[in-house]
Structure formats: structure tokens, C-alpha cells
Design a protein around this motif. Structure first.
Motif, short mmCIF file in Angstrom:
data_model
loop_
_atom_site.label_atom_id
_atom_site.label_comp_id
_atom_site.label_asym_id
_atom_site.label_seq_id
_atom_site.Cartn_x
_atom_site.Cartn_y
_atom_site.Cartn_z
N ARG A 112 50.44 33.66 31.74
CA ARG A 112 49.65 33.93 30.13
C ARG A 112 49.97 35.42 29.85
O ARG A 112 50.12 35.57 28.70
CB ARG A 112 47.91 33.92 30.65
N HIS A 113 49.96 36.41 30.73
CA HIS A 113 50.58 37.55 30.11
C HIS A 113 51.73 37.74 29.60
O HIS A 113 52.07 38.44 28.74
CB HIS A 113 50.55 38.63 31.56
N ILE A 114 52.81 36.94 29.97
CA ILE A 114 54.18 36.87 29.51
C ILE A 114 54.02 36.38 28.20
O ILE A 114 54.74 36.97 27.27
CB ILE A 114 55.03 36.37 30.42
N VAL A 115 53.37 35.29 28.23
CA VAL A 115 53.46 34.76 26.69
C VAL A 115 52.70 35.41 25.66
O VAL A 115 52.96 35.61 24.64
CB VAL A 115 52.99 33.12 26.79
N MET A 116 51.35 35.61 26.22
CA MET A 116 50.55 36.41 25.16
C MET A 116 51.13 37.92 24.62
O MET A 116 50.95 38.26 23.64
CB MET A 116 49.08 36.46 25.64
N ALA A 117 51.70 38.24 25.88
CA ALA A 117 52.46 39.91 25.49
C ALA A 117 53.41 39.56 24.13
O ALA A 117 53.67 40.73 23.52
CB ALA A 117 52.84 40.59 26.77
N ASP A 118 54.00 38.60 24.46
CA ASP A 118 55.13 38.22 23.42
C ASP A 118 54.59 38.28 22.06
O ASP A 118 55.10 38.61 20.70
CB ASP A 118 55.96 37.01 23.91
N HIS A 119 53.32 37.97 21.86
CA HIS A 119 52.60 37.75 20.71
C HIS A 119 51.96 38.99 20.39
O HIS A 119 50.76 39.09 19.44
CB HIS A 119 51.74 36.33 20.45
N GLY A 120 51.89 40.09 20.91
CA GLY A 120 51.21 41.40 20.61
C GLY A 120 50.03 41.63 21.18
O GLY A 120 49.24 42.44 21.06
N ALA A 121 49.62 40.84 22.34
CA ALA A 121 48.22 40.93 22.91
C ALA A 121 48.37 42.09 23.86
O ALA A 121 49.26 42.37 24.68
CB ALA A 121 47.94 39.68 23.65
N SER A 122 47.07 42.80 24.03
CA SER A 122 47.07 44.01 24.96
C SER A 122 46.89 43.57 26.34
O SER A 122 46.10 42.48 26.56
CB SER A 122 45.80 44.54 24.56
N GLN A 123 47.98 44.22 27.21
CA GLN A 123 48.07 43.74 28.66
C GLN A 123 46.58 44.12 29.08
O GLN A 123 46.20 43.31 30.13
CB GLN A 123 49.03 44.63 29.20
N GLY A 124 45.96 45.23 28.66
CA GLY A 124 44.70 45.60 29.25
C GLY A 124 43.74 44.67 29.12
O GLY A 124 42.83 44.16 29.91
N GLY A 125 43.70 44.06 27.82
CA GLY A 125 42.60 43.17 27.37
C GLY A 125 42.91 41.88 28.23
O GLY A 125 42.09 41.06 28.61
N LEU A 126 44.33 41.51 28.46
CA LEU A 126 44.50 40.20 28.90
C LEU A 126 44.18 40.40 30.41
O LEU A 126 43.63 39.08 30.97
CB LEU A 126 45.93 39.88 29.00
N ALA A 127 44.33 41.60 31.16
CA ALA A 127 43.75 41.61 32.45
C ALA A 127 42.30 41.42 32.53
O ALA A 127 41.92 40.70 33.51
CB ALA A 127 44.29 42.82 33.03
N LEU A 128 41.40 42.22 31.48
CA LEU A 128 40.11 41.92 31.68
C LEU A 128 39.72 40.54 31.24
O LEU A 128 38.77 39.92 32.10
CB LEU A 128 39.42 43.00 30.65
N ALA A 129 40.26 39.92 30.43
CA ALA A 129 40.11 38.36 30.32
C ALA A 129 40.17 37.43 31.68
O ALA A 129 39.38 36.77 31.86
CB ALA A 129 40.94 37.82 29.03
N ASN A 130 41.34 37.58 32.19
CA ASN A 130 41.62 37.04 33.33
C ASN A 130 40.59 37.16 34.31
O ASN A 130 40.17 36.38 35.16
CB ASN A 130 43.14 37.14 33.76
N ILE A 131 40.45 38.51 34.81
CA ILE A 131 39.41 38.91 35.75
C ILE A 131 37.84 38.27 35.30
O ILE A 131 36.93 37.75 36.20
CB ILE A 131 39.27 40.34 35.82
N LEU A 132 37.43 38.43 34.12
CA LEU A 132 36.21 37.71 33.62
C LEU A 132 36.18 36.42 33.75
O LEU A 132 35.35 35.67 34.13
CB LEU A 132 36.04 38.28 32.13
#
Length: 307
Positions: A112-132
Motif C-alpha cells: 500500500r505504501h509503495i502504490v500510494m506514495a507513487d500518487h503523492g500520498a504522505s508516508q507518515g499519513g499512510l503509516a498512521l492509517a495502517n496502524i489505525l
């Protein structure tokens, strides 16, 4: 490398080794049980109606996974500066979810991190979303199981105290829940973008419906094999999912879930029937994940544009 980093890597490695050892032991136990009852298992000959129910269960389970995709979509929306379409988040979720069957049980999150980062998503936000997401699933499933066992979902011929000391169950669950809530609160305070309370409540509701759907899937399969439709089987399904989910390194909870299901289902049906139902449940959930993966690849078109 600093000492804390070395200790952290050592702890993670130790947990993985312990998880793999648990998987090996539970798979061995399950394999031995299958070998002992193979003649009865091989004698089971379902008709076309039974297979139709199995295929319907696969479709039902794969559709229920949309609830988890919506849960993750909401968490991503709440942790990013920009808004991403469901065409992107759902497709990302469905196409990476299949990676949970790889050893390690973490590659779906990395994907998820790899795909979403390619579309400009914040890594910190993605990490928080996954942990939540992880915390939400564990808390909801744990509460589901705790309430179910507390109010009599434990099998009538198997006391929960034979598996887990009952005087440790409630306080342990409460301590874990409190620690997770503290962790979530600290993480939310440290992030500039955090999901609203409404999003978290909505996500918990989605997770609850998913667990009900998953438990109902097992209930139908057990009924198909044995004719027993006790609602407590739904609680047993959620409990097995939870224990498989929290075991480090267990791909798709394999071995752990089968072991837990076998222990509890024997209180309702014969061991041979339980083995058949558990085998069908693994087939249904695995093929349901595969169907969800294929659906994500064909039904949604990934677009980098925001809504």
C-alpha cells in the motif's frame, strides 16, 4: 547502528521465530488430525447444491472485504492533505491484500505504501492509517470475542477456562485495550492530519459488520457439513481470526486459525465434520481474497487525479 535499533531488530526477529514455531506446531497438529480422520473426510460426498453454497460463500466473503477497503479508505482520507478517489484506494487495497499470504504477514502494508506514495500520498499519513486499521480490527474483534464468551458463546461442552484461565481473560483484554488506546491517542496528537472521531466510529462499525459476515460464512459451512447452526460459531470464527492476525509472521493466519477452530468446533460437531468445515472455510476465504484481488484489478481504474 544504535543499541535501541539493534534491540528492536532482535525483538522483531525473535517474535517472527516464535510466530513461525507456533504456525509449525499448529499445522502439525491439524495435519495429524486430518490423517486420523481421513477415511471419514474422504467419504464426505456433497451434491451440487452444497457446492453451489460454497461458491456463493466465496462471493459473499469477497464482497464483505469491501467493508475493510472502505475502512482503510476512510482512514487514508483522514490522514492526508489531499483527497484520493475510491478508484485508487480500493484498487490499492484489493491488489495488495493478497500479499498477506506471503511469509511475514506485513507485505500488504508495504505494498500500500509503495502504490500510494507513487500518487503523492504522505508516508507518515499512510503509516498512521495502517496502524489505525490494525488497532481498529484488533479492538473490534477482541471486544466481539470477549462479549461473546462472557455472555455464553463458549461451547457448552468446553469451558473457556480449559484454554485460557478465565480470571486472566478480562483483565488482560482490558490492559491491552487501554495500551492500544493510549498508543492511538499519542499517535493522533503527533500527526498534523488525523481522522475525525466520526471516521473512527464509522470504521469500527464497518469492521463489526465484516466480522459478522465472516462468522456467518463459517456458520453456513458448518451447517452445510453437520446441520448445526449455533450462533456461537460466529464468535468462534472471529476469535480464530484474531489469534491468527496477532501471531507474528503467520501468513494469512494459517495454522493458528485452523487450530483454534478445531478446538472449539469439536464441542458442537464431530472432529471429522469440524475438519471438513475448517478446510472449506480456508478454501472460501482464500478464494474470496483471490476474487477480491481480481475484482480490484479489473473493476477499478487507478487514477492519480484527486476527487
Amino acid at each position: 547502528m544504535t543499541l535501541p535499533n539493534k534491540l528492536g531488530r532482535g525483538l522483531r526477529r525473535a517474535l517472527r521465530v516464535i510466530g513461525w514455531a507456533i504456525v509449525a506446531v499448529t499445522l502439525y497438529y491439524f495435519t495429524v488430525a486430518v490423517a486420523q480422520h481421513w477415511s471419514q473426510i474422504a467419504a464426505w460426498s456433497p451434491g451440487w447444491q452444497a457446492w453451489a453454497i460454497v461458491f456463493a460463500a466465496i462471493f459473499f466473503y469477497s464482497t464483505a472485504l469491501l467493508l475493510l477497503a472502505e475502512l482503510w479508505h476512510g482512514l487514508v482520507q483522514g490522514t492526508q492533505d489531499q483527497t484520493f478517489s475510491r478508484a485508487l484506494t480500493f484498487s490499492t487495497y484489493s491488489k495488495t491484500q493478497i500479499a498477506k499470504y506471503l511469509p511475514g504477514n506485513v507485505f500488504q502494508y508495504l505494498g500500500r505504501h509503495i502504490v500510494m506514495a507513487d500518487h503523492g500520498a504522505s508516508q507518515g499519513g499512510l503509516a498512521l492509517a495502517n496502524i489505525l486499521e490494525i488497532c481498529t480490527l484488533i479492538l473490534v474483534a477482541g471486544l466481539f470475542a470477549l462479549i461473546g464468551f462472557t455472555f455464553g458463546a463458549a461451547p457448552h461442552s468446553l469451558e473457556i477456562s480449559e484454554v485460557i484461565p478465565i480470571h486472566w481473560l478480562v483483565p488482560t483484554a482490558m490492559v491491552i485495550a487501554i495500551l492500544m488506546i493510549i498508543l492511538i491517542t499519542r499517535m493522533l496528537r503527533a500527526q498534523p492530519n488525523t481522522p475525525s472521531r466520526q471516521r473512527l466510529i464509522y470504521g469500527s462499525l464497518l469492521a463489526s459488520i465484516f466480522f459478522l459476515a465472516m462468522g456467518f460464512t463459517l456458520l453456513v459451512l458448518v451447517g452445510l457439513v453437520s446441520g448445526d447452526y449455533d450462533p456461537a460459531i460466529i464468535v468462534i470464527a472471529v476469535t480464530s481470526w484474531l489469534l491468527g492476525y496477532v501471531t507474528p509472521g503467520a501468513p494469512g493466519g494459517i495454522g493458528i486459525r485452523e487450530f483454534v477452530l478445531l478446538i472449539f468446533l469439536q464441542a458442537y460437531i464431530s472432529e471429522a465434520e469440524a475438519l471438513i468445515a475448517i478446510g472449506l472455510f480456508r478454501v472460501v476465504t482464500s478464494l474470496g481474497d483471490l476474487a477480491f484481488f481480481i475484482g480490484g484489478a479489473f473493476l477499478w481504474r487507478i487514477s492519480p487525479r484527486v476527487e
